[in-house]
Design an enzyme around this catalytic site. Structure first.
Site, PDB file in Angstrom:
ATOM      1  NE  ARG A 233      -2.232  -0.959   3.656  1.00 17.77           N
ATOM      2  CZ  ARG A 233      -3.513  -0.803   3.355  1.00 17.77           C
ATOM      3  NH1 ARG A 233      -4.007   0.397   3.086  1.00 17.77           N
ATOM      4  NH2 ARG A 233      -4.323  -1.845   3.344  1.00 17.77           N
ATOM      5  CB  ALA A 254       7.869  -1.085  -3.361  1.00 24.32           C
ATOM      6  CG  HIS A 255       5.998   2.471  -0.396  1.00 23.43           C
ATOM      7  ND1 HIS A 255       6.288   3.801  -0.515  1.00 23.43           N
ATOM      8  CD2 HIS A 255       7.138   1.889   0.039  1.00 23.43           C
ATOM      9  CE1 HIS A 255       7.532   4.032  -0.156  1.00 23.43           C
ATOM     10  NE2 HIS A 255       8.076   2.877   0.180  1.00 23.43           N
ATOM     11  CG  ASN A 256       3.574   5.957  -2.487  1.00 23.63           C
ATOM     12  OD1 ASN A 256       3.939   5.476  -1.408  1.00 23.63           O
ATOM     13  ND2 ASN A 256       2.665   6.913  -2.563  1.00 23.63           N
ATOM     14  CB  SER A 274       8.065   6.586  -5.357  1.00 24.49           C
ATOM     15  OG  SER A 274       7.490   6.708  -4.071  1.00 24.49           O
TER      16      SER A 274
END
Length: 361
Positions: A233, A254-256, A274
């Site tokens: 998340r 991974a996140h973002n 990201s």
């Protein structure tokens, strides 16, 4: 599971008239089709799809009931006495869609009642009449479950998560709180959608401090997530998988991160936080992407490509750090000759030493 069709070619063509990429039946409307088979094991009574023109002759020799081929190949063949010829704009797409229609797995065939008595469903959750929920599945407060959803055994839907119509979530998978899954998705076993993002701060002694990850994951429509996937998340906003992404087994995003629509991620895919891909990106096995990197549309990553900087031009990239395929092939060819080059260099060095010695003498 559906394994038989038992319809005539004409009946099949009428049922698949819209959206299946079929153009016309050249002959054999009254021939009976029993089932769909592959090119190498088809036999009389089978419907077979042939994308490679080189296989047509061998397939016809097996005398299947019907054969779907590209329109140009159908025109060359013309009507056949024992095999109905069906012209398609794209035999591969016709095959996929007609397999789904006639011989797909039925995910409601577990043998249990519609909602298993061991399932734990919060009183706030409304379950449509056609939803199937397997043993020991847990659905928490405020979750939204769409029509036609199938949740197999031991699935966990955390609070306020949304599961779109027609989505199937297989055994032992988890959808984290407030995450959103689109329509007609398929999530294979043991995957976690909305796991805690890997975010930590360190002090002067390198002691780690967890940064709460309170965003979510948003999965678009018609997405497939393979087995043993982890999609983290976001820290604040959303990690996104856009429409029609297909993700193989054992992958981590991974996140973002943001995966562009119609992309393909194969086994071993790893993307740090990201980072973003454009549309129609294909990542072959064990491709890796560094954090805060962008990849443009129509990029293909091969040979365990490691992306450590933005890719701004479409094309094929390989190796780590990633490089355009043309450069990779040239450099790899040179690498294979390093042994011979070392011998030549040693010989040249010897000759230079001899020349210098002779000159000095």
């Amino acid at each position: 599971m559906k394994t038989t069709i038992d319809k005539t070619v004409g009946e099949i063509a009428a049922e698949c008239n819209q959206g299946f990429r079929l153009k016309e039946v050249l002959s054999g409307n009254d021939i009976k089709v029993k089932t769909i088979a592959g090119t190498e094991d088809c036999k009389p009574g089978d419907l077979v799809f042939v994308s490679d023109a080189k296989q047509i002759k061998d397939v016809l020799a097996r005398k299947p009931a019907a054969m779907v081929v590209a329109a140009a190949e159908a025109a060359k063949l013309g009507p056949q006495a024992e095999t109905a010829i069906i012209a398609s704009e794209n035999p591969g797409v016709s095959y996929a869609l007609m397999r789904q229609k006639y011989t797909d797995r039925d995910y409601t065939e577990g043998g249990f009642e519609r909602i298993h008595p061991t399932a734990i469903i919060h009183e706030s959750v409304k379950i449509p009449d056609d939803v199937k929920i397997g043993p020991y599945t847990v659905i928490e407060r405020g979750a939204v479950i769409g029509k036609g959803v199938v949740l197999q055994s031991h699935v966990v839907i955390e609070f306020e998560a949304v599961i779109g119509e027609g989505t199937v979530i297989q055994h032992m998978s988890i959808v984290g709180f407030q995450c959103k899954i689109g329509k007609n998705c398929l999530i294979l076993p043991h995957s976690v959608i909305g796991s805690e993002g890997f975010g930590y701060a360190q002090d002067e002694n390198f002691h780690h401090y967890r940064i709460p990850q309170t965003g979510n994951v948003v999965i678009g429509d018609d997405v497939t997530i393979g087995a043993l996937n982890a999609i983290d998340r976001a820290t604040f906003t959303s990690t996104n998988f856009r429409d029609n992404v297909i993700c193989d087994n054992i992958c981590h995003t991974a996140h973002n991160c943001d995966i562009g629509e119609n992309s393909i991620l194969l086994t071993g895919w790893k993307m740090a936080g990201s980072s973003k891909t454009g549309k129609r990106v294909i990542a072959s096995g064990d491709a890796m992407v560094k954090d805060h990197v962008s990849i443009c549309d129509d990029v293909v990553l091969v040979h365990r490509a490691g992306v450590i900087a933005d890719i701004t031009e479409k094309g094929m990239y390989a190796q780590s750090p990633s490089q355009p395929m043309r450069e990779y092939v040239k450099n790899f060819a040179a690498y294979q000759k390093l042994g011979d080059m070392a011998k030549e260099f040693k010989e040249l060095k010897k000759q230079v030493a001899e020349l210098m010695a002779a000159k000095g003498g």
